[in-house]
Design an enzyme around this catalytic site. Structure first.
Site, PDB file in Angstrom:
ATOM      1  N   SER A   1      69.334  25.974 119.153  1.00 22.27           N
ATOM      2  CA  SER A   1      68.205  26.020 119.439  1.00 22.27           C
ATOM      3  C   SER A   1      68.187  24.010 120.078  1.00 22.27           C
ATOM      4  CB  SER A   1      66.754  26.032 119.426  1.00 22.27           C
ATOM      5  OG  SER A   1      66.039  24.716 118.715  1.00 22.27           O
ATOM      6  N   LYS A   2      67.296  23.860 121.527  1.00 22.53           N
ATOM      7  CA  LYS A   2      67.628  22.324 121.606  1.00 22.53           C
ATOM      8  C   LYS A   2      66.896  21.240 120.715  1.00 22.53           C
ATOM      9  CE  LYS A   2      69.731  23.891 125.885  1.00 22.53           C
ATOM     10  NZ  LYS A   2      69.479  24.356 127.192  1.00 22.53           N
ATOM     11  N   ARG A   3      66.095  22.216 119.830  1.00 23.72           N
ATOM     12  CA  ARG A   3      65.246  20.980 119.171  1.00 23.72           C
ATOM     13  C   ARG A   3      65.613  21.650 117.967  1.00 23.72           C
ATOM     14  NH1 ARG A   3      62.453  24.643 121.114  1.00 23.72           N
ATOM     15  NH2 ARG A   3      63.055  24.716 123.435  1.00 23.72           N
ATOM     16  N   ASP A   4      66.792  21.896 117.186  1.00 24.75           N
ATOM     17  CA  ASP A   4      67.730  22.483 116.056  1.00 24.75           C
ATOM     18  C   ASP A   4      68.594  20.695 115.665  1.00 24.75           C
ATOM     19  OD1 ASP A   4      69.694  22.347 114.281  1.00 24.75           O
ATOM     20  OD2 ASP A   4      69.586  24.740 114.794  1.00 24.75           O
TER      21      ASP A   4
ATOM     22  N   GLN B   1      74.120  18.356 119.436  1.00 23.46           N
ATOM     23  CA  GLN B   1      74.063  19.700 120.354  1.00 23.46           C
ATOM     24  C   GLN B   1      74.937  19.152 121.777  1.00 23.46           C
ATOM     25  OE1 GLN B   1      71.139  22.586 120.610  1.00 23.46           O
ATOM     26  NE2 GLN B   1      70.514  21.992 119.078  1.00 23.46           N
TER      27      GLN B   1
END
Length: 481
Positions: free
Chosen positions: A253-256, A261
């Site tokens: 997820s982009k928030r990981d 990323q």
RNA sequence: GGCCCCAUGGUCAAGCGGUUAAGACACCACCCUUUCACGGUGGGAACAGGGGUUCGAAUCCCCUUGGGGUCACCA
């Protein structure tokens, strides 16, 4: 038939490692097959579009070395390549579908639909569009329209149909049309087509032969296939590439935050494009030869979907770092110079030493072996870059030792007596100090490291002394005594 | 939950009926080296479980388990 593939990102942010790999696989397949790689911008979600995101994608892709032959920014005969520039094209096709009875207006509001969905979930059923607007009379339609309701357009799905396709990676795939969620929206109430529709029309019109995309699109494929069928079009071949997983084993997820990323971040940290290219290619694909360091054309030559893995893969940053280190070592000091200079912009900006290219070249050659990525250099080489030295704990401990004093003062004296200064002179000077003090080996070198570099570990001592220069050495010796 | 996908060391993965089950990263040890690193050598470490099929299964089939994706007027 020549191969035509496309990468079609939606411009909502920065180029992600997953997106980059999908783009790369498209590119590799195209180049391996002597085909064409196309970049299309899927910007049908007006609200999520981010200004200049598409340009950023293009720039990052180019940095990676994944160049497209046709598409946004370069043109081609199947354009335009930005979906919102293709609205009139979609309109024609929508009319066709309507005329043939494949599509109908749906006046359900978002809140109504959401309610239905929740109720279905509460009842333990699979959420699915009821088909409520399927059989509206002309009268009812008019009433809604005069009420000012803006309809969405839905595609009629016949539940008894079985859809199947051959996936290049996964083999035969079968779906029940009835289980796909009912009639789906192909044009939103704002008049813009949805992804599933635009994508299908574009792929067909652009003569895409192979759709290579992420696994998350598997469940979209039956819907798109239904559209192909309604138009009487021959669908392309599909390849659904497995996901890149985060540390938690889930789709990144982009928030990981467990992992960096975005391609841009790697570039800024001083990762090299050839390393990223090589590493990403190996994430899900393996060459038949037992070799992992592969140049661009070697990858292109060897690439094929018969060797692409089905299961998801964790992005192993440690391996990327190792691989990048390999490529750093492969580059000459001269090639590294501009990158290093750029890197230093954010750190020792004020250091006057950065202005001398010959000096920097030597610094690079001193540290090249130790680097995995360039952003490690400012910190690592700080003894050379800053004027004040802060000896670390080990160095301080050694400096407090009595036996080092003799070595240091003798060394200071010897250095002061030299008439020139380079690595050879430094070496000779050390020999002289050894002779004078009787200290040799670690007893000789470590005190010097501690006093002059503030660290017990580092590059070759003679080279370090040469690079540091006589004045700074003397100043530092004075400082610690 | 429905539908779909996946399953070999910590990680990436080779293997496609018969192997001592490769290799790489990471880790550990040793060598090289005045240190660190680079490089070299070696080591520990895996077929999720259960049924079949077969003379023989990591490889084929089924079930279980586990993980994941997706169920939007987002792509």
């Amino acid at each position: 038939m020549t191969v035509r593939v496309r990468y079609a990102p939606s411009p909502t942010g920065h180029l992600h490692i997953g997106g980059a790999r999908t783009a790369l696989f498209n590119y590799l397949f195209a180049k391996n097959q002597g085909g064409t790689f196309i970049l299309r911008i899927e910007d049908t979600d007006l609200e999520r579009n981010v200004d200049h995101a598409a340009e950023a994608f293009a720039e990052q892709l180019r940095w990676l070395g994944v160049e497209w032959d046709e598409g946004a920014y370069v043109g081609g005969e199947y354009g335009p390549y930005i979906c919102t520039d293709r609205l009139s094209i979609y309109d024609e096709h929508i009319r066709l579908l309507r005329e043939r009875g494949y599509a109908y207006d749906c006046f359900c509001t978002e809140t109504e639909l959401a309610e239905h969905r929740e109720m279905a979930i509460v009842r333990g059923e699979t959420p699915r569009y009821s088909g409520r607007c399927r059989h509206l009379t002309e009268q009812q339609r008019k009433a809604f329209l005069t009420e000012g309701r803006k309809p969405a357009l839905r595609f009629r799905v016949s539940d008894d149909e079985v859809i199947h396709f051959a996936d290049m990676i996964r083999g035969e795939m079968t779906f029940d049309a009835g289980a796909t969620g009912g009639d789906f929206v192909i044009v939103k109430s704002n008049g813009i087509p949805t992804y599933n529709f635009a994508c299908t029309v574009d792929d067909y019109l652009m003569k895409i032969t192979h759709v290579i995309r992420g696994e998350e699109h598997i469940s979209n494929t039956p819907r798109q296939l239904l559209i192909y069928k309604a138009f009487g079009w021959e669908p392309p071949t599909f390849a659904h590439v497995s996901l890149i997983l985060g540390a938690n084993g889930k789709k990144l997820s982009k928030r990981d935050e467990s992992i960096i990323q975005f391609i841009e971040q790697y570039r800024d940290l001083g990762y090299l494009p050839e390393a990223m290219f090589n590493f990403l290619a190996l994430l899900g694909w393996t060459p038949s030869e037992k070799q992992e360091i592969l140049a661009r054309d070697e990858v292109i030559r060897a690439f094929g979907f018969d060797r692409v893995n089905k299961s998801g893969a964790f992005f192993d940053a440690a391996k990327l770092a190792w691989m990048n280190g390999h490529y750093v070592r492969e580059r000459s000091e001269q090639e590294l110079l501009p990158l290093v200079k750029h890197m230093f912009l954010n750190y020792h900006k004020e250091s006057k030493w950065l202005e001398s290219d010959p000096w920097l070249l030597k610094l690079i050659s001193l540290y090249k072996d130790k680097l995995n990525y360039l952003a490690q250099l400012p910190e690592m080489a700080s003894p050379f870059l800053s004027d004040v030295l802060f000896p670390d704990e080990d160095a301080n401990a050694l400096l407090a030792d009595d036996s080092t004093r003799a070595v240091l003062s003798e060394f200071a004296e010897q250095v002061a007596n030299t008439t020139s200064w380079d690595a050879d002179v430094a070496k000779a000077t050390l020999k002289a100090v050894q002779a004078a003090t009787g200290h040799k080996g670690k007893e000789l070198y470590m005190p010097l490291r501690a006093a002059v570099l503030g660290q017990l570990h580092g590059p070759d001592l003679n080279q370090s002394l040469a690079l540091l220069g006589r004045e700074r050495i003397l100043a530092r010796l004075l400082y610690v005594q």
